[in-house]
Design an enzyme around this catalytic site. Structure first.
Site, short mmCIF file in Angstrom:
data_model
loop_
_atom_site.label_atom_id
_atom_site.label_comp_id
_atom_site.label_asym_id
_atom_site.label_seq_id
_atom_site.Cartn_x
_atom_site.Cartn_y
_atom_site.Cartn_z
CG HIS A 263 64.42 17.05 20.44
ND1 HIS A 263 65.35 17.70 22.09
CD2 HIS A 263 63.68 18.44 20.37
CE1 HIS A 263 65.28 18.94 21.36
NE2 HIS A 263 64.05 19.47 20.64
CG HIS B 159 62.88 20.34 15.75
ND1 HIS B 159 63.45 21.27 15.85
CD2 HIS B 159 62.50 20.40 17.70
CE1 HIS B 159 63.35 21.11 17.29
NE2 HIS B 159 63.33 21.12 17.54
CG ASP C 50 61.23 24.42 16.77
OD1 ASP C 50 60.90 24.63 16.06
OD2 ASP C 50 62.87 24.80 17.31
CG HIS D 223 59.32 24.89 22.81
ND1 HIS D 223 60.30 26.29 22.96
CD2 HIS D 223 60.96 24.18 21.84
CE1 HIS D 223 61.58 26.23 22.24
NE2 HIS D 223 61.99 24.26 21.52
ZN LIG Z 1 63.79 21.72 20.32
#
Ligand SMILES: [Zn+2]
Length: 243
Positions: free
Chosen positions: A90, A86, A35, A181
């Site tokens: 954010h 995503h 992510d 990530h």
């Molecule tokens: Zn995230």
């Protein structure tokens, strides 16, 4: 960032109630997911680690990073990995109206399209937070929600390559989806270096368990959409709070 560890305990139950997949249907496969990218250094480092292992993965990219590094979206896709979204910004979606969420999600899809990426199939909200309205919204946009069943907690400043690999793979089972990530845009500075360094050990542990990294494409071939019809309470619900 909102951080509510107690919510994490509710993830499996709520994800089940909302029919949000946390695993993939695979007898031997484990899906690695990354992510928060793309990231100028983190994404190439993770791509190199995946290439060395010959392993596929899914990258949940953030629209506001896609517009900064469109060439990396093309690199991810060219390497055969799946691209999920995503969000564009954010931020936690818990309080967002349906209109805001739809606009943000469309903007993220447009960013991937303009970068030359393929149409994303999967959606994972920032911080793992879904509301029922949000879930319906992303499904109406043709996206499938996908959460995770394991994580490396690689966003934490105290994480090490060893701790990331241990958390990600201790007790790993077929069908697990591992959250990692490839970017430190929203986590501890430089976290991607430890994530990339953890990859060889992660692959070793997956192999030691008699499993292999798989793509969601392979896992869902001839099986259609993950998850099922939306059920559950009518009020907004947070599922998890992580980067
Ligand atoms: Zn995230």
């Amino acid at each position: 960032m909102q951080w509510t560890p107690a919510l994490a305990a509710h993830v499996p139950r709520l994800a089940t109630a909302f029919a949000i997949p946390r695993t993939i249907p695979s007898k031997r496969g484990v899906l690695l997911s990354f992510d928060d990218g793309p990231h100028r250094q983190g994404t190439p480092a993770v791509l190199a680690g995946l290439a060395r292992a010959g392993a596929p993965a899914v990258f949940f990219v953030v629209g506001e990073q896609v517009v900064r590094y469109p060439e990396l979206v093309r690199e991810i896709a060219a390497a055969g990995h799946e691209i999920g979204v995503h969000g564009y910004r954010h931020q936690t979606r818990r309080e967002w109206t349906r209109g805001l969420l739809a606009g943000d999600t469309r903007r993220a899809l447009d960013a991937v399209h303009e970068a030359g990426g393929p149409r994303p199939r999967f959606y994972r909200p920032p911080h793992g937070v879904f509301s029922l309205g949000g879930l319906r919204c992303v499904r109406s946009l043709g996206l499938e929600p996908l959460l995770w069943s394991r994580w490396g907690r690689d966003w934490e400043g105290r994480a090490t390559a060893t701790s990331i690999a241990e958390r990600a793979t201790t007790g790993v089972r077929a069908g697990d989806v591992v959250l990692l990530h490839d970017a430190d845009h929203y986590g501890a500075a430089g976290s991607w270096q430890k994530t990339a360094a953890a990859l060889p050990r992660i692959f070793d542990q997956i192999a030691a368990a008699g499993l292999e990294a798989t793509s969601v494409r392979d896992a869902t071939e001839n099986r259609g959409r993950l998850g099922g019809p939306i059920r559950g309470p009518q009020s907004p619900v947070a599922l998890a709070v992580v980067p």
